[in-house]
Design an enzyme around this catalytic site. Structure first.
Site, PDB file in Angstrom:
ATOM      1  N   PRO A   1       0.837  -1.205   0.000  1.00 28.02           N
ATOM      2  CA  PRO A   1       0.000   0.000   0.000  1.00 28.02           C
ATOM      3  C   PRO A   1       0.871   1.254   0.000  1.00 28.02           C
ATOM      4  O   PRO A   1       1.909   1.285   0.639  1.00 28.02           O
ATOM      5  CB  PRO A   1      -0.770  -0.097   1.319  1.00 28.02           C
ATOM      6  CG  PRO A   1      -0.454  -1.392   1.917  1.00 28.02           C
ATOM      7  CD  PRO A   1       0.672  -2.022   1.183  1.00 28.02           C
ATOM      8  N   GLU A   2       0.436   2.260  -0.730  1.00 31.84           N
ATOM      9  CA  GLU A   2       1.184   3.506  -0.756  1.00 31.84           C
ATOM     10  C   GLU A   2       0.615   4.447   0.304  1.00 31.84           C
ATOM     11  O   GLU A   2      -0.391   4.142   0.952  1.00 31.84           O
ATOM     12  CB  GLU A   2       1.156   4.096  -2.171  1.00 31.84           C
ATOM     13  CG  GLU A   2       1.668   3.061  -3.174  1.00 31.84           C
ATOM     14  CD  GLU A   2       2.084   3.630  -4.532  1.00 31.84           C
ATOM     15  OE1 GLU A   2       2.432   4.818  -4.600  1.00 31.84           O
ATOM     16  OE2 GLU A   2       2.081   2.852  -5.498  1.00 31.84           O
TER      17      GLU A   2
ATOM     18  N   LYS B   1       4.470   5.134   5.194  1.00 27.36           N
ATOM     19  CA  LYS B   1       3.738   3.873   5.268  1.00 27.36           C
ATOM     20  C   LYS B   1       3.611   3.371   6.708  1.00 27.36           C
ATOM     21  O   LYS B   1       3.232   2.225   6.927  1.00 27.36           O
ATOM     22  CB  LYS B   1       4.434   2.839   4.376  1.00 27.36           C
ATOM     23  CG  LYS B   1       4.446   3.281   2.908  1.00 27.36           C
ATOM     24  CD  LYS B   1       5.240   2.350   2.027  1.00 27.36           C
ATOM     25  CE  LYS B   1       5.229   2.877   0.589  1.00 27.36           C
ATOM     26  NZ  LYS B   1       6.041   2.029  -0.305  1.00 27.36           N
TER      27      LYS B   1
END
Ligand SMILES: [Zn+2]
Length: 296
Positions: free
Chosen positions: A36-37, A86
């Protein structure tokens, strides 16, 4: 109970398992296969704070790998949830901080009504105010004291989604580096939150080839790149998915873009702005994409 499942899931594989009947929702997530960014993490922070901040949270580790940490947090009030790149930081009363990094395989699930019985590798379940947040498969799920948090934050570059981000910090690193800009953008100590999709798309929008040395960028190029990354991440946070193609370039509203139409070069064979050929290659272990005519 499954109808209460929200789309606040960071990993599509999990969504595929849980939401087998909700193909459309899965489609919306599957553009984001991989780590996931930053936008996903900030969106999770916001959502988790809406659900749990201000209430006493019951915490448990059904899987057993975070039993002591969960016991230490259990029954304490969650004050806020903060995101940097993140990384997620859940601040509880009595100065307890829970640090979470999803990595490649971590994902959240949220239930706003009845949560299912815990099963499988459920690292952490947090419940409060009628809501449940489940965490599975994270790279990090640990308690931190102030010093540890400071040390971790000191290793991270500025996060374009944060109001306190200082782009000059990233510029200093990039300006002095012989490393490729595509590798620098993915280095979380240079800039925090950018992942594979936004790297490809932001460099394309700014017509910069990913293999160019960091030090070859002008200050103007860097400023525009920072601006583009910030805008893209903000868009992604609002929409809950990555759409970088503008309505003008797409020739239709962004909301009507199908999978495969939402990016200019990422996972494309032809550039969606000029029609030119897109090449893909391995760069520091991740796939890079660039248009052979727009980017040099
Ligand atoms: Zn092109």
């Amino acid at each position: 109970m499954r109808r209460n499942f929200h789309r606040w899931v960071a990993h599509p594989t999990f969504a595929t398992n849980i939401l087998a009947k909700k193909r459309r929702a899965v489609d919306q997530l599957s553009a984001e296969v991989g780590m996931p960014e930053g936008h996903t993490i900030h969106r999770a922070a916001k959502r988790h704070a809406e659900l749990l901040a201000g209430v006493s949270v019951h915490t448990e580790s059904p899987q057993g790998r975070f039993v002591e940490g969960a016991a230490a947090l259990d029954g304490r009030r969650l004050l806020e949830v903060d995101a940097h790149g993140k990384h997620l930081f859940y601040r509880f009363e009595d100065a307890l901080v829970l640090h979470v990094h999803l990595g490649l395989f971590g994902r959240f699930a949220i239930f706003t009504k009845d949560a299912p019985e815990p099963r499988g590798a459920l690292r952490l379940r947090m419940q409060g105010g009628g809501a449940t947040v489940d965490l599975r498969g994270p790279t990090a799920c640990e308690l931190m004291d102030d010093d540890e948090e400071m040390r971790l934050l000191a290793r991270l570059g500025p996060d374009p989604l944060r109001a306190d981000a200082d782009p000059e910090q990233a510029w200093r690193r990039i300006h002095q580096s012989r490393r490729a800009i595509g590798a620098l953008l993915m280095d979380q100590s240079v800039m925090a939150g950018v992942g594979n999709v936004y790297r490809a798309e932001a460099l394309h929008v700014e017509r910069i080839h990913p293999e160019r040395e960091g030090r070859s960028l002008t200050k103007v190029e860097f400023d525009l790149l920072w601006q583009t990354i910030s805008t893209m991440l903000r868009d992604g946070m609002r929409a809950g998915r990555i759409i970088t193609v503008t309505a003008e370039d797409a020739g239709k509203p962004r909301s009507r873009l199908k999978r495969g139409e939402r990016t200019y070069v990422y996972k494309q064979s032809a550039c969606r702005s000029c029609g030119g050929q897109v090449t893909a290659w391995d760069m520091a272990g991740r796939r890079a994409w660039a248009c052979t005519s727009c980017q040099d």
